[in-house]
Design a protein around this motif. Structure first.
Motif, PDB file in Angstrom:
ATOM      1  N   ARG A 288       0.838  -1.206   0.000  1.00  0.00           N
ATOM      2  CA  ARG A 288       0.000   0.000   0.000  1.00  0.00           C
ATOM      3  C   ARG A 288       0.871   1.253   0.000  1.00  0.00           C
ATOM      4  O   ARG A 288       0.569   2.228  -0.694  1.00  0.00           O
ATOM      5  CB  ARG A 288      -0.917  -0.003   1.220  1.00  0.00           C
ATOM      6  N   GLU A 289       1.926   1.183   0.787  1.00  0.00           N
ATOM      7  CA  GLU A 289       2.832   2.328   0.869  1.00  0.00           C
ATOM      8  C   GLU A 289       3.435   2.616  -0.508  1.00  0.00           C
ATOM      9  O   GLU A 289       3.505   3.773  -0.946  1.00  0.00           O
ATOM     10  CB  GLU A 289       3.924   1.979   1.878  1.00  0.00           C
ATOM     11  N   VAL A 292       0.968   4.247  -2.657  1.00  0.00           N
ATOM     12  CA  VAL A 292       0.856   5.688  -2.383  1.00  0.00           C
ATOM     13  C   VAL A 292       1.991   6.435  -3.082  1.00  0.00           C
ATOM     14  O   VAL A 292       1.772   7.466  -3.730  1.00  0.00           O
ATOM     15  CB  VAL A 292       0.879   5.952  -0.857  1.00  0.00           C
ATOM     16  N   PHE A 293       3.208   5.891  -2.949  1.00  0.00           N
ATOM     17  CA  PHE A 293       4.354   6.537  -3.614  1.00  0.00           C
ATOM     18  C   PHE A 293       4.103   6.672  -5.115  1.00  0.00           C
ATOM     19  O   PHE A 293       4.359   7.714  -5.716  1.00  0.00           O
ATOM     20  CB  PHE A 293       5.639   5.726  -3.402  1.00  0.00           C
ATOM     21  N   ARG A 294       3.606   5.586  -5.690  1.00  0.00           N
ATOM     22  CA  ARG A 294       3.356   5.603  -7.137  1.00  0.00           C
ATOM     23  C   ARG A 294       2.234   6.599  -7.461  1.00  0.00           C
ATOM     24  O   ARG A 294       2.307   7.331  -8.437  1.00  0.00           O
ATOM     25  CB  ARG A 294       2.975   4.202  -7.639  1.00  0.00           C
ATOM     26  N   ALA A 295       1.205   6.615  -6.601  1.00  0.00           N
ATOM     27  CA  ALA A 295       0.064   7.503  -6.864  1.00  0.00           C
ATOM     28  C   ALA A 295       0.482   8.970  -6.810  1.00  0.00           C
ATOM     29  O   ALA A 295      -0.015   9.787  -7.594  1.00  0.00           O
ATOM     30  CB  ALA A 295      -1.042   7.238  -5.847  1.00  0.00           C
ATOM     31  N   ILE A 296       1.393   9.304  -5.905  1.00  0.00           N
ATOM     32  CA  ILE A 296       1.782  10.720  -5.801  1.00  0.00           C
ATOM     33  C   ILE A 296       2.894  11.092  -6.771  1.00  0.00           C
ATOM     34  O   ILE A 296       3.426  12.192  -6.714  1.00  0.00           O
ATOM     35  CB  ILE A 296       2.166  11.115  -4.360  1.00  0.00           C
ATOM     36  N   GLY A 297       3.239  10.131  -7.641  1.00  0.00           N
ATOM     37  CA  GLY A 297       4.113  10.487  -8.755  1.00  0.00           C
ATOM     38  C   GLY A 297       5.540   9.986  -8.701  1.00  0.00           C
ATOM     39  O   GLY A 297       6.400  10.469  -9.439  1.00  0.00           O
ATOM     40  N   PRO A 380      -0.086   0.555  -9.360  1.00  0.00           N
ATOM     41  CA  PRO A 380      -0.592   1.416  -8.282  1.00  0.00           C
ATOM     42  C   PRO A 380      -2.056   1.157  -7.953  1.00  0.00           C
ATOM     43  O   PRO A 380      -2.457   1.298  -6.807  1.00  0.00           O
ATOM     44  CB  PRO A 380      -0.368   2.831  -8.803  1.00  0.00           C
ATOM     45  N   THR A 381      -2.844   0.784  -8.936  1.00  0.00           N
ATOM     46  CA  THR A 381      -4.264   0.536  -8.627  1.00  0.00           C
ATOM     47  C   THR A 381      -4.429  -0.728  -7.790  1.00  0.00           C
ATOM     48  O   THR A 381      -5.252  -0.781  -6.887  1.00  0.00           O
ATOM     49  CB  THR A 381      -5.119   0.386  -9.894  1.00  0.00           C
ATOM     50  N   LEU A 384      -3.296   0.055  -4.347  1.00  0.00           N
ATOM     51  CA  LEU A 384      -4.224   0.919  -3.605  1.00  0.00           C
ATOM     52  C   LEU A 384      -5.631   0.334  -3.529  1.00  0.00           C
ATOM     53  O   LEU A 384      -6.561   1.006  -3.102  1.00  0.00           O
ATOM     54  CB  LEU A 384      -4.286   2.301  -4.283  1.00  0.00           C
TER      55      LEU A 384
ATOM     56  N   LEU B  57      -3.889   6.463 -12.867  1.00  0.00           N
ATOM     57  CA  LEU B  57      -3.451   5.269 -12.138  1.00  0.00           C
ATOM     58  C   LEU B  57      -3.817   3.992 -12.884  1.00  0.00           C
ATOM     59  O   LEU B  57      -3.282   2.932 -12.597  1.00  0.00           O
ATOM     60  CB  LEU B  57      -4.107   5.229 -10.750  1.00  0.00           C
ATOM     61  N   ALA B  81       3.875   8.703 -14.418  1.00  0.00           N
ATOM     62  CA  ALA B  81       4.184   9.021 -13.015  1.00  0.00           C
ATOM     63  C   ALA B  81       4.460  10.515 -12.871  1.00  0.00           C
ATOM     64  O   ALA B  81       3.990  11.156 -11.920  1.00  0.00           O
ATOM     65  CB  ALA B  81       5.391   8.211 -12.548  1.00  0.00           C
ATOM     66  N   ARG B  84       1.238  12.355 -12.873  1.00  0.00           N
ATOM     67  CA  ARG B  84       0.535  12.303 -11.578  1.00  0.00           C
ATOM     68  C   ARG B  84       1.162  13.292 -10.597  1.00  0.00           C
ATOM     69  O   ARG B  84       0.467  13.955  -9.837  1.00  0.00           O
ATOM     70  CB  ARG B  84       0.605  10.884 -10.985  1.00  0.00           C
ATOM     71  N   ARG B  85       2.472  13.374 -10.626  1.00  0.00           N
ATOM     72  CA  ARG B  85       3.159  14.251  -9.680  1.00  0.00           C
ATOM     73  C   ARG B  85       2.859  15.726  -9.976  1.00  0.00           C
ATOM     74  O   ARG B  85       2.692  16.535  -9.070  1.00  0.00           O
ATOM     75  CB  ARG B  85       4.670  13.987  -9.754  1.00  0.00           C
TER      76      ARG B  85
END
Lengths: 387, 238
Positions: A288-289, A292-297, A380-381, A384, B57, B81, B84-85
């Protein structure tokens, strides 16, 4: 805040896992360090004690006659050769280019004689050189100090019924037994040793020698080269290298080294497996962590950097711990394995420390590539999905 | 204001191995810059799938998603990526803060890969924490904060990169009604400052702050409404 902070903070959080990984790798590194340290110490001891293994070069007169045997090596005809070697030839040996490698020169004159109605081999030697050459000799009594004193082998003592301070007749001259050799298991047990000069006089061969034994320090020098140089100086003599003794010692050493390498490889493989397993488990726990890293870029390469940085830090610690444990273990083990009791290896051997760190990091990074790759490829999906 | 985001004929089919399940079917809509849009619908209607597609995503099975003239799913994995950032701030239902990092470190996370100097990153993060009213708790760990405070931190993290779009998936789903109200007001104030916000929600109370509501049912857009809930008027169908 950068990627390395994330790695560092994660390691601080997961102390138990980090300790487990460090332990696994540190044990492997310490094993390697111990084996290397002990191997080196053994090599050093062999180098140091090569002279104690006796002669490794024998010089005899050139001859076409059948050989006699001395100590399991071929010795050319002792008295019938066309060529002769003399005591002054020992000085010529000292004139070779590699003279610094020459440790001991022990000239000998061999003759058969009758003592107490038994035929015995009488060898004239320089006692100082002979005793220096044959450090394994254990003497009952004392070393001969004056003329007409002899050392006899254990077999001679039994067969001729001679004891310490007893005298015997040799060609009309009386000799006293100053020392008796404890059994050596070699031809020395059946020999009477007297002073070289007296032997030359008694047997009517002034200045003559039957053979010269030479102990050369050849651990890190080519013995063939010393043989060649000596042959040039003594064209009338046959110079032979006795490789057997050293080679058997070196062979044992090489076998130990190969064994060490084998053990090291196995232990390192196991350690690599531990690192891979622990890192993979860590990645699975952090799905999950990572999501999150992947989701925030964070890019895939960023995720790999985080995982590999953790591996790097962990393995660096493991390398340092492994080094110190290994050196400590070597200090404990060496006295048990080495004849000289194992000279204490230095605590700070910087090349070995560097090697330990490099090896630990190499193994750790190599073992972490798969978990890092796996983490970086997490969808990432999927990561998450539990959100 | 011009369109910031456009979905055209988007379809998402999941292949379970046994059968293909269409989570979204022919979805098309646009979101203008500065808009506050809510996506509503029953469980399984495809809301979260839609949000993940909007945020880069997940890949659609068909159709296109264009954000700021960028065809999102034509980008490579690494560029996606970066997208997304740079373009999206995510707020999750269960906050998804990193438990071993302090509040300020959590908020700094999206800046971790940027080349901004460390001190500057910290300053930006603290400004953002200040904005969500948690200035005094920058060095706390997430576990030491209440649910509402954690969600504020998550919002600060979503905004720290100043992304044009904030996507919030059930941002009040784990909060009590009073805290939910606070979070929605916070999102509303951020929207007032110009952030484009898309939220997925079950809760009709959350519609007070939104401009428009898109209702999904069985993977399709059931209707779009203009919300005037702030004035106590029910959603008006368009």
């Amino acid at each position: 805040m950068n990627l390395y902070n994330i790695s560092f903070n994660n390691l601080r959080r997961r102390k138990a896992k980090m300790v487990f990984t460090v332990l696994g790798l540190a044990i492997a590194i310490s094993t390697v360090v111990t084996l290397i340290t002990v191997s080196k110490a053994m090599n050093a001891e062999i180098a140091e004690r090569l002279d104690e293994y006796g002669a490794n070069i024998v010089i005899v007169p050139k001859s076409d006659d059948l050989s006699l045997t001395y100590g399991g090596m071929a010795v050319s005809g002792i008295s019938l050769g066309a060529h002769k070697i003399y005591e002054k030839d020992t000085d010529r040996i000292q004139g070779i280019k590699n003279r610094d490698n020459i440790k001991i020169i022990a000239p000998k004159l061999l003759n058969a004689a009758t003592i107490v109605q038994r035929n015995v081999l009488v060898v004239g030697v320089r006692f100082d050189d002979e005793l220096a050459l044959k450090k394994w000799w254990r003497l009952t009594g004392r070393r001969p100090g004056v003329n007409h004193e002899a050392i006899i082998g254990s077999e001679v003592r039994v067969k001729l019924q001679l004891g310490l301070q007893q005298s015997f007749d040799l060609r009309g001259e009386t000799f006293v037994v100053a020392g008796i050799l404890e059994p050596t298991g070699s031809q020395d047990d059946g020999i009477v040793f007297i002073d070289l000069k007296q032997a030359q006089r008694i047997f009517g061969k002034p200045g003559e020698l039957s053979l010269i034994e030479v102990a050369a320090l050849c651990y890190d020098c080519p013995i063939e080269e010393i043989v060649r140089q000596t042959s040039e100086k003594l064209p009338e003599a046959r110079v032979m290298a006795i490789r057997q003794t050293i080679e058997s010692k070196m062979e044992a050493m090489h076998r130990f080294e190969h064994f060490s390498y084998g053990i090291s490889i196995v232990v390192l493989l196991v350690a690599a497996l531990i690192v891979t397993t622990t890192m993979t488990a860590s990645v699975n726990e952090r799905t999950r962590e990572i999501g999150v890293f992947r989701a925030i870029g964070f890019r895939q390469t960023h995720i790999m950097k985080i995982i590999l940085s953790e591996a790097f830090l962990t393995c660096l610690i493991a390398g340092a711990v492994g080094y110190f444990v290994g050196v400590g273990a070597a200090r404990i083990v060496s006295p048990l394995l080495l004849m000289n009791g194992g000279e204490s290896s230095p605590l700070m051997n910087y090349p070995l420390l560097g090697g330990s760190l490099a090896l630990a990091v190499f193994i750790g990074i190599l073992a972490s590539i798969y978990p890092a790759f796996k983490a970086s490829r997490l969808d990432p999906t999927l990561a998450l999905r539990a959100l | 204001m011009g369109n910031l985001l456009a979905m055209k004929g988007v379809k998402k089919v999941y292949d379970t191995g046994m059968e293909c399940v269409a989570a979204l079917n022919d979805i098309s809509f646009e979101v203008s810059e500065g808009e506050f849009v809510a996506i509503m619908g029953p469980s399984g209607s495809g809301k979260s799938t839609l949000l993940s597609l909007l945020g880069g995503l997940n890949h659609p099975s068909a159709g296109s998603i264009v954000v700021d003239d960028i065809d999102v799913y034509s980008l490579s994995v690494e560029r996606l990526a970066d997208f997304r950032r740079e373009y999206v701030g995510f707020v999750f239902q269960s906050f998804q803060l990193i438990q071993y990092l302090t509040i300020v470190e959590n908020v700094m996370l999206p800046l971790a890969v940027s080349t901004i100097p460390r001190a500057e990153k910290k300053r930006i993060a603290i400004d953002m924490i200040d904005k969500v009213g948690l200035r005094s708790k920058t060095l706390r760990l997430p576990g030491e904060l209440s649910g509402g405070e954690q969600q504020r931190v998550a919002i600060a993290r979503a905004l720290v990169n100043r992304p044009p779009i904030v996507l919030a998936d059930e941002p009040t789903g784990n909060l009590d009604s009073a805290t939910s109200q606070e979070i929605m007001e916070l999102l509303g104030s951020l929207n007032d400052e110009g952030h484009t916000i898309v939220i997925v929600t079950h809760n009709p109370d959350n519609l007070r702050e939104v401009h428009r509501c898109i209702r999904l049912r069985d993977g399709r857009v059931q209707n779009e409404s203009i919300a005037h809930l702030a004035n106590g008027i029910k959603a008006e169908e368009v």
